[in-house]
Design a protein around this motif. Structure first.
Motif, PDB file in Angstrom:
ATOM      1  N   ILE A  15       0.856  -1.631  -0.219  1.00 34.96           N
ATOM      2  CA  ILE A  15      -0.289  -0.102   0.027  1.00 34.96           C
ATOM      3  C   ILE A  15       0.729   1.441   0.461  1.00 34.96           C
ATOM      4  N   ASP A  61      13.815   2.571  11.973  1.00 35.47           N
ATOM      5  CA  ASP A  61      12.482   1.542  12.199  1.00 35.47           C
ATOM      6  C   ASP A  61      11.343   2.977  12.928  1.00 35.47           C
ATOM      7  N   LYS A 158      -5.738  -2.131  15.003  1.00 36.27           N
ATOM      8  CA  LYS A 158      -5.779  -1.201  14.711  1.00 36.27           C
ATOM      9  C   LYS A 158      -7.408  -0.739  14.606  1.00 36.27           C
ATOM     10  N   TYR A 207      -4.832 -16.266  -0.873  1.00 35.24           N
ATOM     11  CA  TYR A 207      -5.793 -15.290  -1.309  1.00 35.24           C
ATOM     12  C   TYR A 207      -6.280 -15.831  -2.655  1.00 35.24           C
TER      13      TYR A 207
HETATM   14  N1  LIG Z   1      -2.533  -6.486   3.319  1.00 38.44           N
HETATM   15  C1  LIG Z   1      -3.610  -6.259   3.811  1.00 38.44           C
HETATM   16  O1  LIG Z   1      -4.356  -6.878   4.111  1.00 38.44           O
HETATM   17  C2  LIG Z   1      -3.693  -4.764   4.892  1.00 38.44           C
HETATM   18  C3  LIG Z   1      -3.090  -3.971   5.204  1.00 38.44           C
HETATM   19  N2  LIG Z   1      -3.574  -2.992   5.940  1.00 38.44           N
HETATM   20  C4  LIG Z   1      -2.247  -2.505   6.710  1.00 38.44           C
HETATM   21  O2  LIG Z   1      -1.960  -1.909   5.572  1.00 38.44           O
HETATM   22  C5  LIG Z   1      -0.243  -0.830   5.847  1.00 38.44           C
HETATM   23  C6  LIG Z   1       0.300  -1.454   4.463  1.00 38.44           C
HETATM   24  O3  LIG Z   1       0.871  -2.858   4.215  1.00 38.44           O
HETATM   25  P1  LIG Z   1       0.751  -3.712   3.200  1.00 38.44           P
HETATM   26  O4  LIG Z   1       1.598  -2.596   2.454  1.00 38.44           O
HETATM   27  O5  LIG Z   1       0.091  -4.780   3.509  1.00 38.44           O
HETATM   28  O6  LIG Z   1       2.378  -5.216   3.388  1.00 38.44           O
HETATM   29  P2  LIG Z   1       3.156  -4.947   3.265  1.00 38.44           P
HETATM   30  O7  LIG Z   1       4.477  -6.312   4.188  1.00 38.44           O
HETATM   31  O8  LIG Z   1       3.501  -5.303   2.183  1.00 38.44           O
HETATM   32  O9  LIG Z   1       4.615  -3.666   3.763  1.00 38.44           O
HETATM   33  C7  LIG Z   1       4.404  -2.650   4.594  1.00 38.44           C
HETATM   34  C8  LIG Z   1       5.299  -1.568   4.606  1.00 38.44           C
HETATM   35  O10 LIG Z   1       5.584  -1.332   6.000  1.00 38.44           O
HETATM   36  C9  LIG Z   1       7.554  -1.329   6.324  1.00 38.44           C
HETATM   37  N3  LIG Z   1       7.289  -1.649   7.991  1.00 38.44           N
HETATM   38  C10 LIG Z   1       7.435  -2.195   8.392  1.00 38.44           C
HETATM   39  N4  LIG Z   1       7.486  -2.001  10.028  1.00 38.44           N
HETATM   40  C11 LIG Z   1       8.462  -1.015   9.893  1.00 38.44           C
HETATM   41  C12 LIG Z   1       9.053  -0.054  10.439  1.00 38.44           C
HETATM   42  N5  LIG Z   1       9.322  -0.944  11.918  1.00 38.44           N
HETATM   43  N6  LIG Z   1       9.502   0.817  10.526  1.00 38.44           N
HETATM   44  C13 LIG Z   1       9.491   1.204   9.067  1.00 38.44           C
HETATM   45  N7  LIG Z   1       8.807   0.481   8.140  1.00 38.44           N
HETATM   46  C14 LIG Z   1       8.256  -0.743   8.341  1.00 38.44           C
HETATM   47  C15 LIG Z   1       7.487  -2.492   5.373  1.00 38.44           C
HETATM   48  O11 LIG Z   1       8.942  -1.931   5.597  1.00 38.44           O
HETATM   49  P3  LIG Z   1      10.678  -2.637   5.720  1.00 38.44           P
HETATM   50  O12 LIG Z   1      10.113  -4.022   6.069  1.00 38.44           O
HETATM   51  O13 LIG Z   1      11.206  -2.054   4.947  1.00 38.44           O
HETATM   52  O14 LIG Z   1      10.223  -1.644   6.905  1.00 38.44           O
HETATM   53  C16 LIG Z   1       6.559  -2.676   4.220  1.00 38.44           C
HETATM   54  O15 LIG Z   1       7.065  -0.947   3.475  1.00 38.44           O
HETATM   55  C17 LIG Z   1      -0.488  -1.555   7.201  1.00 38.44           C
HETATM   56  O16 LIG Z   1      -0.315  -0.300   8.503  1.00 38.44           O
HETATM   57  C18 LIG Z   1      -1.461  -2.773   7.913  1.00 38.44           C
HETATM   58  O17 LIG Z   1      -1.510  -3.067   8.439  1.00 38.44           O
HETATM   59  C19 LIG Z   1      -4.672  -2.815   6.617  1.00 38.44           C
HETATM   60  C20 LIG Z   1      -5.623  -3.261   5.713  1.00 38.44           C
HETATM   61  C21 LIG Z   1      -5.549  -5.008   4.834  1.00 38.44           C
END
Ligand SMILES: NC(=O)C1=CN([C@@H]2O[C@H](COP(=O)(O)OP(=O)(O)OC[C@H]3O[C@@H](n4cnc5c(N)ncnc54)[C@H](OP(=O)(O)O)[C@@H]3O)[C@@H](O)[C@H]2O)C=CC1
Ligand SMILES: CC(=O)[C@H](N)C(=O)O
Length: 255
Positions: A15, A61, A158, A207
């Motif tokens: 996202i 982070d 959430k 999925y």
């Molecule tokens: N996928 C789904 O079905 C849904 C997702 N969401 C929410 O959407 C958001 C994005 O998730 P999504 O895109 O699906 O998942 P992804 O795993 O594809 O992306 C997660 C992102 O968060 C970053 N991230 C994780 N931990 C940290 C940290 N401690 N500090 C900085 N960056 C961090 C990761 O990068 P890196 O590891 O490099 O740090 C990555 O860029 C989340 O908040 C999730 O809860 C909500 C509803 C549905």
């Protein structure tokens, strides 16, 4: 969005990456955060080449308060006036029952999804208030509307994002700032790979048989909220795949 500065946490995937591409395509300048610097560098190259947009990378982070504070307080003058903050970094590890899960994994989830979001918000919103301009867009989830099996801690984080979004909207009611909580259902990203502790097969099965949302689909909704006229505050959006009805009820073809 031209000349607007958009700050996205968790911009290296899913996202967050969808939002980076959408806002870049509309002329915004981007500050992109995640932990994986190499991936961020590739994204910066892609966006600069394709959209001639300005991109600043701020790898940290969100759980590390000192690192976040150092990065945000050392922003140069040209990058300080953030217009849109997209609090997107988040994750879940495991699908364990509440009485059986791993406390250390839960620390990671709570520290990222709740405390990380709060740290970034606390550091960036005062500047927005001072400038009289800004929009905070939190990525919540349908999971925040009610618990589901094996999801209690993630769902609680959430639900906290919903409460923090509502609370911030109340606190900013006498300002021009806006607060939005975007609540996606099933989105096919790297999220499930992390949830299933790196088991790509399990993530793919999750999925199977359903046309899930993509990160780009969610980014369109985020952009819609951000580009609404200044007097329009989209407080909350719940979006799901067409064949999903609730967090626990979906229709899957041939499965
Ligand atoms: N996928 C789904 O079905 C849904 C997702 N969401 C929410 O959407 C958001 C994005 O998730 P999504 O895109 O699906 O998942 P992804 O795993 O594809 O992306 C997660 C992102 O968060 C970053 N991230 C994780 N931990 C940290 C940290 N401690 N500090 C900085 N960056 C961090 C990761 O990068 P890196 O590891 O490099 O740090 C990555 O860029 C989340 O908040 C999730 O809860 C909500 C509803 C549905
Ligand atoms: C990852 C999500 O938030 C999704 N809505 C789910 O609960 O699986």
């Amino acid at each position: 969005m031209k000349d607007r500065i958009v700050f996205i946490t968790g911009a290296s995937s899913g996202i967050g990456l969808g939002c980076a591409r959408k806002f870049a395509s509309q002329g915004a300048s981007l500050i992109l955060n995640a932990r994986n610097v190499t991936v961020l560098e590739d994204i910066k190259k892609e966006l600069e080449t394709k959209y001639a947009t300005r991109v600043l990378l701020l790898p940290f982070d969100v759980r590390n308060r000192d690192e976040v504070a150092k990065a945000l307080t050392s922003l140069s003058q040209e990058w300080q006036a953030v217009d849109v903050l997209i609090n997107n970094a988040g994750l879940v590890i495991g699908l364990d029952k509440e009485h059986q899960g791993n406390l250390d994994e839960w620390d990671v989830v709570i520290d990222t999804n709740i405390k990380g979001l709060l740290t970034v918000t606390r550091l960036l919103v005062p500047g927005m208030v001072e400038r009289g301009r800004g929009h905070i867009i939190n990525i919540g989830s349908i999971a925040g509307d009610g618990a589901y099996p094996g999801g209690s801690v993630y769902c609680a984080t959430k639900a906290a994002v919903k409460a923090l979004s509502d609370g911030l909207r109340i606190d900013l009611v006498d300002t021009p700032l806006r607060v939005t909580n975007i609540k996606p259902g099933m989105v096919e990203t790297n999220f499930s790979v992390v949830r299933f502790r790196g088991d790509k097969g399990a993530a793919d099965r999750f999925y199977q048989g359903i046309h899930a949302l993509s990160g780009d689909d969610v980014a369109e909704t985020v952009y819609y909220a951000a580009s609404a006229p200044e007097h329009v505050q989209i407080a909350e959006v719940l979006l799901m795949p067409t064949n999903q009805a609730t967090s626990t009820l979906s229709y899957r073809k041939n499965v």
